[in-house]
Design a protein around this motif. Structure first.
Motif, short mmCIF file in Angstrom:
data_model
loop_
_atom_site.label_atom_id
_atom_site.label_comp_id
_atom_site.label_asym_id
_atom_site.label_seq_id
_atom_site.Cartn_x
_atom_site.Cartn_y
_atom_site.Cartn_z
N ARG A 182 0.77 -1.06 -0.20
CA ARG A 182 -0.03 0.00 0.21
C ARG A 182 1.00 1.38 -0.13
NH1 ARG A 182 -4.30 -0.80 4.87
NH2 ARG A 182 -5.05 1.19 3.73
N MET A 183 2.20 1.14 -0.41
CA MET A 183 2.88 2.43 -0.30
C MET A 183 4.13 2.26 -1.54
SD MET A 183 5.07 1.51 3.26
CE MET A 183 5.59 3.25 3.16
N ASP A 184 4.58 3.45 -1.71
CA ASP A 184 5.50 3.50 -2.92
C ASP A 184 6.93 2.71 -2.44
OD1 ASP A 184 6.44 5.07 -5.62
OD2 ASP A 184 7.88 5.40 -3.91
N LEU A 188 9.22 2.95 1.07
CA LEU A 188 9.30 1.76 1.78
C LEU A 188 10.69 1.55 1.96
CD1 LEU A 188 7.90 -0.82 3.16
CD2 LEU A 188 8.28 -1.90 0.69
N LYS A 189 11.65 1.78 0.91
CA LYS A 189 13.00 1.49 1.29
C LYS A 189 13.69 2.64 2.15
CE LYS A 189 17.41 1.05 -1.39
NZ LYS A 189 18.32 1.86 -0.39
N ILE A 190 13.13 3.73 2.48
CA ILE A 190 13.58 4.67 3.39
C ILE A 190 13.18 4.20 4.71
CG2 ILE A 190 13.32 7.05 4.28
CD1 ILE A 190 12.34 7.76 1.52
N ILE A 211 8.63 8.53 11.28
CA ILE A 211 8.16 7.47 10.20
C ILE A 211 7.28 8.33 9.31
CG2 ILE A 211 6.61 5.85 9.35
CD1 ILE A 211 7.59 4.25 11.79
N LYS A 212 6.34 9.25 9.83
CA LYS A 212 5.27 10.17 9.10
C LYS A 212 6.25 11.05 8.26
CE LYS A 212 1.48 13.13 9.57
NZ LYS A 212 0.52 13.99 10.46
N THR A 213 7.35 11.78 9.12
CA THR A 213 8.16 12.80 8.20
C THR A 213 8.89 11.97 7.23
OG1 THR A 213 8.27 14.13 10.31
CG2 THR A 213 9.89 14.36 8.66
N LEU A 214 9.42 10.88 7.36
CA LEU A 214 10.28 10.35 6.33
C LEU A 214 9.52 9.99 5.01
CD1 LEU A 214 12.18 7.84 8.49
CD2 LEU A 214 13.32 9.66 7.19
N LEU A 215 8.16 9.80 5.21
CA LEU A 215 7.21 9.18 4.14
C LEU A 215 6.41 10.64 3.39
CD1 LEU A 215 5.48 5.98 5.62
CD2 LEU A 215 7.60 6.29 4.17
N GLN A 216 6.91 11.71 4.00
CA GLN A 216 6.04 12.61 3.21
C GLN A 216 7.01 13.15 1.97
OE1 GLN A 216 6.12 16.13 6.47
NE2 GLN A 216 4.45 15.09 7.34
#
Length: 216
Positions: A182-184, A188-190, A211-216
């Motif tokens: 459900r994610m790019d 996901l690799k980050i 985690i939220k910041t890393l995925l923005q």
């Protein structure tokens, strides 16, 4: 308006397995230390509880239902454990190669992966990364028996309670689940690079807000 389709091709999902365990022990300064591999996992049982209801009545009818706080516990089962976990299991080094028990148990975090499967790709459909924060291992029973004609390896088991960590704009939580389907893949690799480390960076545990910041 589309008609509902039951058990469509590719929609028959299931979850299985447990692997890629990583332990993050909390240091004396309240920060999680770098992760270490936890080999030999055989099972993780998540046991949410709480959220008990209290019914309030007024004017001779049920007025409102109040829900209590939710708790999260787990049971970890494994054939072995990393040396770093000993301090989380009430053990401390007396001298090199000599440990004493009944010591203060350190807080730790833990992550593991389960496989996601479906009817077309089997277990290769995807996976979920489960992160559990604020863990404390309770004293647990260890059973040893003689070797016989049907030998079995000792299985260790720990009951774990948790203290939730803050999440901005949400209730505190002890668990985060990351779904690879459900994610790019680049995002996901980050996350995986943080959890498992890279050739140039140590494995570290991101809290939910990070985690939220890393995925923005």
């Amino acid at each position: 308006m589309a008609k509902l389709v039951f058990n469509g091709v590719g929609d028959r999902l299931f979850e299985t397995g447990v692997k890629k365990g990583v332990l993050y022990v909390m240091g004396d300064e309240g920060q999680y230390e770098q992760g270490v591999v936890w080999n030999g996992l055989t099972g993780v049982t998540e046991k949410p509880s709480g959220a008990e209801t209290t019914n309030l009545y007024a004017d001779d009818v049920k007025y409102v239902v109040i829900y209590g706080a939710e708790e999260f516990e787990a049971t970890i089962e494994a054939y072995t454990y990393p040396e770093e976990f000993e301090q989380c299991d009430g053990s401390a080094v007396l001298q090199e190669g000599v440990n004493v028990g009944q010591q203060t148990r350190k807080t730790f975090a833990f992550c593991y992966t389960t496989s996601l499967g479906n009817d077309t790709q089997g277990q290769d459909f995807g996976y979920k990364i489960h992160i559990i924060y604020g863990c404390k291992a309770k004293p647990s029973e260890k059973s040893y028996s003689t070797i016989n004609d049907s030998p079995e390896a000792v299985t260790f088991s720990w009951d774990v309670s948790t203290v939730p960590v803050p999440v901005e704009g949400m209730n505190p939580t002890a668990t985060v689940v990351i779904d690879s389907t459900r994610m790019d893949k680049s995002k996901l690799k980050i996350i995986e690079d943080k959890l498992y480390g890279t050739e140039s960076a140590e494995p570290t545990l991101p809290l939910p807000d990070e985690i939220k910041t890393l995925l923005q």
